[in-house]
Motif scaffolding. Sequence first.
Motif, PDB file in Angstrom:
ATOM      1  N   ASP A   1       0.653  -1.140   0.031  1.00 45.38           N
ATOM      2  CA  ASP A   1       0.129   0.207  -0.119  1.00 45.38           C
ATOM      3  C   ASP A   1       0.971   1.182   0.140  1.00 45.38           C
ATOM      4  N   LEU A   2       1.967   1.269   0.830  1.00 43.57           N
ATOM      5  CA  LEU A   2       2.799   2.470   0.976  1.00 43.57           C
ATOM      6  C   LEU A   2       3.416   2.789  -0.420  1.00 43.57           C
ATOM      7  N   LYS A   3       4.042   1.635  -1.161  1.00 43.61           N
ATOM      8  CA  LYS A   3       4.442   1.607  -2.250  1.00 43.61           C
ATOM      9  C   LYS A   3       3.486   2.362  -3.430  1.00 43.61           C
ATOM     10  N   ARG A   4       2.356   1.732  -3.536  1.00 44.84           N
ATOM     11  CA  ARG A   4       1.352   2.444  -4.202  1.00 44.84           C
ATOM     12  C   ARG A   4       0.933   3.934  -4.271  1.00 44.84           C
ATOM     13  N   PHE A   5       0.759   4.160  -2.727  1.00 45.82           N
ATOM     14  CA  PHE A   5       0.557   5.707  -2.421  1.00 45.82           C
ATOM     15  C   PHE A   5       1.873   6.520  -2.916  1.00 45.82           C
ATOM     16  N   LYS A   6       2.967   6.097  -2.722  1.00 43.41           N
ATOM     17  CA  LYS A   6       4.153   6.909  -2.989  1.00 43.41           C
ATOM     18  C   LYS A   6       4.176   7.086  -4.383  1.00 43.41           C
ATOM     19  N   LYS A   7       3.850   6.025  -5.196  1.00 42.37           N
ATOM     20  CA  LYS A   7       4.138   6.109  -6.774  1.00 42.37           C
ATOM     21  C   LYS A   7       2.875   7.166  -7.005  1.00 42.37           C
ATOM     22  N   LEU A   8       1.761   6.813  -6.592  1.00 42.68           N
ATOM     23  CA  LEU A   8       0.411   7.973  -6.879  1.00 42.68           C
ATOM     24  C   LEU A   8       0.759   9.336  -6.717  1.00 42.68           C
ATOM     25  N   LEU A   9       1.549   9.647  -5.539  1.00 39.25           N
ATOM     26  CA  LEU A   9       1.933  10.807  -5.093  1.00 39.25           C
ATOM     27  C   LEU A   9       3.009  11.544  -6.062  1.00 39.25           C
ATOM     28  N   GLU A  10       4.073  10.547  -6.346  1.00 38.23           N
ATOM     29  CA  GLU A  10       5.163  10.899  -7.215  1.00 38.23           C
ATOM     30  C   GLU A  10       4.671  11.215  -8.469  1.00 38.23           C
ATOM     31  N   GLU A  11       3.551  10.397  -9.232  1.00 36.87           N
ATOM     32  CA  GLU A  11       3.056  10.753 -10.461  1.00 36.87           C
ATOM     33  C   GLU A  11       2.280  11.957 -10.303  1.00 36.87           C
ATOM     34  N   HIS A  12       1.471  12.514  -9.404  1.00 37.41           N
ATOM     35  CA  HIS A  12       0.838  13.596  -9.259  1.00 37.41           C
ATOM     36  C   HIS A  12       1.671  14.903  -9.167  1.00 37.41           C
ATOM     37  N   ARG A  13       2.662  14.564  -8.651  1.00 36.28           N
ATOM     38  CA  ARG A  13       3.937  15.810  -8.165  1.00 36.28           C
ATOM     39  C   ARG A  13       4.460  16.129  -9.715  1.00 36.28           C
ATOM     40  N   ALA A  14       4.806  14.948 -10.419  1.00 32.83           N
ATOM     41  CA  ALA A  14       5.228  15.215 -11.763  1.00 32.83           C
ATOM     42  C   ALA A  14       4.116  15.922 -12.774  1.00 32.83           C
ATOM     43  N   ALA A  15       3.093  15.546 -12.555  1.00 36.38           N
ATOM     44  CA  ALA A  15       2.132  16.224 -13.424  1.00 36.38           C
ATOM     45  C   ALA A  15       1.693  17.533 -13.143  1.00 36.38           C
TER      46      ALA A  15
END
Length: 132
Positions: free
Chosen positions: A17-31
């Motif tokens: 779950d933590l890995k999934r949320f971190k990836k989601l947040l990093e993608e949102h940051r990049a966007a």
Amino acid sequence: MENSDAMSERGSLSAKDLKRFKKLLEEHRAAILAKARKTMEEESNFDTDDLPDEIDQASSEYAQSMAFRLLDREKLLLMKIEKAIQRIDDGSFGLCERCEEPISVKRLEARPVTTLCIRCKEEQEKKEKSYG
């Protein structure tokens, strides 16, 4: 055995779950950063001499002002994203900062930058309404 899609018995999120949320947040940051770069490039090319009259100039300046105001909002969201990623790294992600109880996975999926469980958020909103 811990279910990877739910919280463990001790109330923390699984590593998956933590890995999934971190990836989601990093993608949102990049966007957000890509959108901000694009906006800055477009708005920095703005030249009032290219506009035929004062009304067009005023309209363009208003649009530019709105774009920069939106960038300010994005900047605040970007700071929240950075803090959420930091909480993942330090192990406090998914815990309410007020009552220290786990925040539900559904709430985190809806708003991964949240720092309050739904109960504490509702209490906060009630207090804000009473002051407003």
